[in-house]
Scaffold this active site. Structure first.
Site, PDB file in Angstrom:
ATOM      1  N   ASP A  23       0.842  -1.201   0.000  1.00  0.00           N
ATOM      2  CA  ASP A  23       0.000   0.000   0.000  1.00  0.00           C
ATOM      3  C   ASP A  23       0.879   1.253   0.000  1.00  0.00           C
ATOM      4  O   ASP A  23       2.046   1.205   0.408  1.00  0.00           O
ATOM      5  CB  ASP A  23      -0.888   0.036   1.254  1.00  0.00           C
ATOM      6  CG  ASP A  23      -1.867  -1.126   1.290  1.00  0.00           C
ATOM      7  OD1 ASP A  23      -2.182  -1.668   0.212  1.00  0.00           O
ATOM      8  OD2 ASP A  23      -2.302  -1.474   2.409  1.00  0.00           O
TER       9      ASP A  23
HETATM   10  N1  URA Z   1      -1.231  -5.919   3.931  1.00  0.00           N
HETATM   11  C1  URA Z   1      -1.721  -4.679   3.922  1.00  0.00           C
HETATM   12  O1  URA Z   1      -2.761  -4.407   4.503  1.00  0.00           O
HETATM   13  N2  URA Z   1      -1.041  -3.728   3.251  1.00  0.00           N
HETATM   14  C2  URA Z   1       0.123  -3.960   2.601  1.00  0.00           C
HETATM   15  O2  URA Z   1       0.714  -3.050   2.017  1.00  0.00           O
HETATM   16  C3  URA Z   1       0.629  -5.275   2.627  1.00  0.00           C
HETATM   17  C4  URA Z   1      -0.077  -6.238   3.296  1.00  0.00           C
END
Ligand code: URA
Length: 242
Positions: free
Chosen positions: A102
């Site tokens: 993310d």
């Molecule tokens: N899980 C999440 O919620 N975000 C990420 O970036 C990776 C795994």
């Protein structure tokens, strides 16, 4: 392989820019001027020189990036800086991030043009483990550990696969944890904690398969993988195949 493709693959401009270099007699193959852009060259065997510089051919490149917050895990984006913008010393133009973190997640991201390796790391059936460090709001409990091991309902058809949750510390209602999951569902870590009434405040990926984030890389920094790391990743990810 055609000489113009060889040069373009190695980042000497576009295919037509590579042709221009050849036509302007700026390219030599084994010390001689080539017949034209169509001349066949053997990567690793023939010596290709462009504007006085030896151009070695690299079929695959592998980089480990400590992804900083604020950039997106994409090759291009109209609005945001991408993880690819951070990889400035590369030969290949066909590199891509293996999976996504993310925008507000930090940590280990593999950047390569090795499609087979990427598939082996990301295919759901391979169950490649990914370990995250997180700061979570509230008190993560022994009950959460059991629930995560059993599988969590995050609104998908099935419960999440068993995950290993470890509590590192809990101070002022913020718990530091390590979590290892073997899937890669959208926002998976955040959704797992949300399902037990908690919020992920900070998330960082520490490892993927046999590859661990180099602690000497500050957020935004990257380096090439060593041969040993490439093999570890290949063998580790292949070994998990069912
Ligand atoms: N899980 C999440 O919620 N975000 C990420 O970036 C990776 C795994």
């Amino acid at each position: 392989m055609r000489l113009d493709k060889y040069l373009a693959d190695m980042g000497i401009g576009t295919r037509s820019e590579a042709k221009q270099h050849i036509r302007k007699n700026q390219v030599y193959v084994n010390g001689a001027l080539p017949a034209g852009p169509q001349q066949q060259v053997k990567p690793g065997k023939d010596e290709v020189v462009c504007q006085g510089k030896v151009i070695n051919y690299t079929e695959y490149e592998y980089f480990m990036l400590n992804k900083p917050q604020g950039c997106v895990s994409a090759v291009t984006d109209r609005e945001h800086q991408t993880v690819m913008d951070l990889i400035t010393e590369k030969n290949r133009k066909d590199l891509f991030p293996v999976g996504r973190l993310d925008k507000d997640t930090e940590g280990l991201l593999l950047i390569t043009n090795d499609g087979a390796l990427s598939h082996n790391l990301l295919a759901p059936g391979k169950h490649v483990p990914k370990t995250y460090f997180a700061k979570v709001s509230g008190q993560v409990t022994a009950f959460d550990i059991t629930e995560f091991a059993r599988g969590i309902d995050i609104g998908e058809e099935k419960l999440t696969k068993p995950a290993k949750l470890e509590i590192l510390s809990c101070k002022e209602m913020v718990t530091e944890i390590m979590l290892t999951i073997t899937e890669g569902k959208f926002h998976q870590v955040k959704r797992m904690f949300e399902a037990v009434g908690k919020e992920v405040l900070f998330l960082k990926r520490l490892s993927m398969g046999g590859l661990r984030l180099d602690v000497s890389l500050a957020p935004g920094a990257y380096r090439r993988l060593t041969e040993e790391e490439i093999n570890l990743l290949k063998n580790g990810s292949m070994a998990k195949e069912k």
